[in-house]
Design an enzyme around this catalytic site. Structure first.
Site, mmCIF file in Angstrom:
data_model
loop_
_atom_site.group_PDB
_atom_site.id
_atom_site.type_symbol
_atom_site.label_atom_id
_atom_site.label_comp_id
_atom_site.label_asym_id
_atom_site.label_seq_id
_atom_site.Cartn_x
_atom_site.Cartn_y
_atom_site.Cartn_z
ATOM 1 N N LYS A 1 2.054 10.967 -1.389
ATOM 2 C CA LYS A 1 1.970 11.813 -2.589
ATOM 3 C C LYS A 1 1.364 13.171 -2.223
ATOM 4 O O LYS A 1 0.406 13.639 -2.852
ATOM 5 C CB LYS A 1 1.181 11.126 -3.700
ATOM 6 C CG LYS A 1 1.872 9.838 -4.204
ATOM 7 C CD LYS A 1 1.280 9.296 -5.485
ATOM 8 C CE LYS A 1 2.064 8.112 -6.029
ATOM 9 N NZ LYS A 1 1.836 6.845 -5.335
ATOM 10 N N GLY B 1 6.153 -4.119 -5.967
ATOM 11 C CA GLY B 1 4.976 -4.598 -5.251
ATOM 12 C C GLY B 1 4.542 -5.966 -5.732
ATOM 13 O O GLY B 1 5.012 -7.001 -5.260
#
Ligand code: O7M
Length: 252
Positions: A85, A227
């Site tokens: 990010k 996830g």
């Protein structure tokens, strides 16, 4: 092969759109590494890439991740995505991008908010010169994301919600993909309209955050980032298998 070619090849071979988010935690680094290896081996035939968060890099260090997890992924023909990010000025972004790419990562996630000049320009340069990918955050999956990604922006004389401006920038900058939360299928549809059919949409937030995999794909998502619905399941292999969808992922 470029990042796009690698992920498409793995998606076609394994008949899946699932990118595994390897967000495992353990206070003991050897155990963490072993857990990561076991998880990857158990789901390897049902995923098309592995996304690694900074939490794993903090716990293990980039060298250990490169020598073990990236190597294992590549031995299994699975590309790796570094969820950095990135959101800083040019020279530190460039350093981080180079370090991750030279450690073997096939793509990196960045925030477009920092802009192009002395922001993401150097990240794209580092990626393009190595055949790696840059994926841009366009609308995050968490409820709080509305406060920012929907803000009205003014650009080139017109007013648009922030995420539309970000989607347009992803096209202008020739990103290899955008990230849009699976929790917002209508936003996925709008982003798909704006970016056309050629650029993949990566969609996180399936399962644990309430997003529905099939709705996200029907709205235009190319790949799903998953996830907890896989690694926190009592049977990750079966859970990953259950996410396999549509024989042919959208061609990039
Ligand atoms: O499936 P989960 O909810 O356990 O994990 C989702 C993963 O996707 C996790 O690794 C997050 O860091 C990531 N993610 C989001 O959950 N929401 C976003 O908007 C963006 C991401 C992401 O991958 O950003 C690049």
């Amino acid at each position: 092969m470029s990042f796009e070619e690698k992920i498409l090849a793995a998606a076609s071979k394994n008949q899946t759109r699932t990118v595994l988010a390897l967000d495992l935690e353990d206070s003991d680094s050897s155990r963490l590494l072993e857990k990561s290896r076991v998880l990857i081996q158990s789901v390897k035939d049902s995923i098309c890439a592995i996304k690694i968060n900074r939490q794993l890099i903090l716990a293990l260090g980039v060298r250990t991740v490169a020598d073990n997890i990236i190597k294992l992924a590549h031995d299994l023909s699975l590309p790796t995505i570094m969820d950095a990010k990135l959101n800083d000025v040019g020279h530190t972004n460039e350093f981080m991008a180079r370090t991750y790419f030279d450690s073997g990562f096939d793509a990196i996630i960045a925030s477009p908010i920092v802009g192009w000049e002395n922001g993401l320009d150097k990240v794209f340069e580092a990626a393009n010169s190595r055949g790696r990918g840059v994926l841009l955050l366009t609308y995050m999956s968490n409820p709080g994301a509305d406060a920012f990604y929907s803000l009205v922006t003014k650009r080139n004389g017109g007013e648009k919600p922030m995420f539309e401006t970000l989607a347009n920038l992803a096209v202008e900058w020739k990103a290899q993909g955008v990230i849009v939360g699976a929790t917002r299928p209508q936003i996925i549809s709008r982003v798909r309209q704006l970016i056309g059919s050629g650029m993949p949409i990566f969609s996180p937030g399936v399962g644990a955050q309430g997003g529905d995999a099939r709705r996200a794909v029907q709205a235009g998502a190319t790949y799903l980032i998953v996830g907890r619905a896989i690694y926190a399941s009592p049977d990750p292999r079966t859970a990953a298998h259950a996410f396999r969808m549509e024989p042919e992922p959208i061609s990039t």
